[in-house]
Design an enzyme around this catalytic site. Structure first.
Site, PDB file in Angstrom:
ATOM      1  CD  GLU A  46      66.026  45.505  37.004  1.00 30.79           C
ATOM      2  OE1 GLU A  46      66.098  44.803  35.984  1.00 30.79           O
ATOM      3  OE2 GLU A  46      65.011  46.189  37.298  1.00 30.79           O
ATOM      4  CG  ASP A 195      24.117  39.360  42.730  1.00 33.88           C
ATOM      5  OD1 ASP A 195      22.942  39.076  43.039  1.00 33.88           O
ATOM      6  OD2 ASP A 195      24.958  38.525  42.355  1.00 33.88           O
ATOM      7  N   GLY A 246      28.370  36.148  36.080  1.00 34.25           N
ATOM      8  CA  GLY A 246      27.838  34.923  36.628  1.00 34.25           C
ATOM      9  C   GLY A 246      28.172  33.718  35.758  1.00 34.25           C
TER      10      GLY A 246
END
Length: 311
Positions: A46, A195, A246
């Site tokens: 606002e 990973d 995972g």
């Protein structure tokens, strides 16, 4: 209000503990001010829209996705007071603010000043846009999105655990955009060790929006925040958590009923004998129906993304 909702999306995942709000000010059929909560929570939507509108805000209508705040903060004045001082004639609000410091008081203050105020316009859409803020206040935890990349036959990885890459470049870019809209991102320890994911945002201009990295593990992990159980997400920063992997981690969050949104990327490949989700504690198939509602679906190159929300 649709324009205000779109503006509110701009800083989703970057305004906590404040909500991501959008505001549009219209005078004589013309938009004279636009605003959205800025990164870090200030200025409020606002305040930004009123500054842009200037004197044109007098007699105008303000469309706001959340009830204007009623409390004064060291970081800025109450937005309901700003709207009153600007002389707006009407305020249209999508969603009431559950913060006890406002919770109806902003609307009451506006009406007490002679300003017409409506509440509940496109409320459900506003709840989706501000889901992180609302979930934190209702459940004392972040809003959780679970991301799954699957083959057509439902495999999340090959039989030996390899999962890079099931999806193509377009889907991976979309996933990075999703990362930019979350304050924290979580993977299981197995995924972290196998990973070594960077868990960052690799989209031009959004690199600084990378979420905090979190690993689900019973033992500490160097260099990242660690939690031992899904229930500990209550202590994580921000209002939005992205769970990326995972399969065992995904199953743990589903079993604990801590997933609010599913982000499923489907690739046009057949893996055969691949890994899928382990048991999530479902005792009766009938209990699975009606749990999820399709909210969005679109093509991403040769892949497809589907977004499901709680039914």
């Amino acid at each position: 209000m649709g324009a205000a909702l779109t503006l509110a999306e701009r800083t989703r995942g970057a305004t906590a503990p404040n909500p991501n709000v959008g505001c549009v000010i219209v005078a004589r059929g013309t938009v004279v001010g636009r605003g959205w909560t800025q990164t870090g929570g200030r200025p409020h939507a606002e305040a930004m829209a009123l500054e842009q509108a200037g004197a044109r805000a007098a007699g105008a209508t303000a469309y706001v996705t959340l009830e204007p705040c009623a409390h004064v903060s060291p970081r800025g004045p109450a937005c309901s007071d700003l709207l009153i001082a600007a002389g707006v004639a009407r305020v249209v609000v999508a969603h009431r603010d559950p913060d006890p410091r406002t919770d109806g008081q902003g609307i009451a203050r506006l009406r007490g000043a002679g300003i017409a105020a409506e509440v509940g316009v496109r409320e459900r859409e506003a709840a989706r846009v501000m889901a992180g803020f609302l979930t934190r206040r209702a459940h004392s935890r972040p809003f959780v999105t679970l991301k799954l990349a699957l083959s057509l036959d439902g495999a999340a990885a090959m039989a030996d655990g390899r999962s890079q890459w099931i999806t193509g470049a377009e889907a991976r870019a979309h996933a990075h955009l999703e990362r930019a809209r979350h304050e924290a991102i979580l993977v299981g320890r197995g995924t972290w060790e196998a990973d070594r994911p960077r868990l960052d945002v690799r989209l031009p201009g959004l690199e600084r929006r990378a979420p905090e990295r979190v690993v689900l593990s019973s033992q500490p992990v160097d260099g990242v925040r660690t939690i031992a159980r899904p229930a500990e997400i209550a202590g994580l920063p921000g209002d939005h958590l992205l769970v990326e992997g995972g399969a065992r981690t995904a199953a743990a969050f589903l079993a604990d009923d801590l997933v609010d949104r599913l982000l499923i990327y489907r690739a046009p490949v057949i893996v055969g004998g691949g890994r899928t989700l382990p048991d999530i504690g479902l005792a009766d198939l009938s209990r699975a129906h009606g749990r999820w509602r399709l909210a969005d679906a679109r093509a991403l190159g040769s892949d497809r993304v589907e977004v499901y929300e709680r039914g």
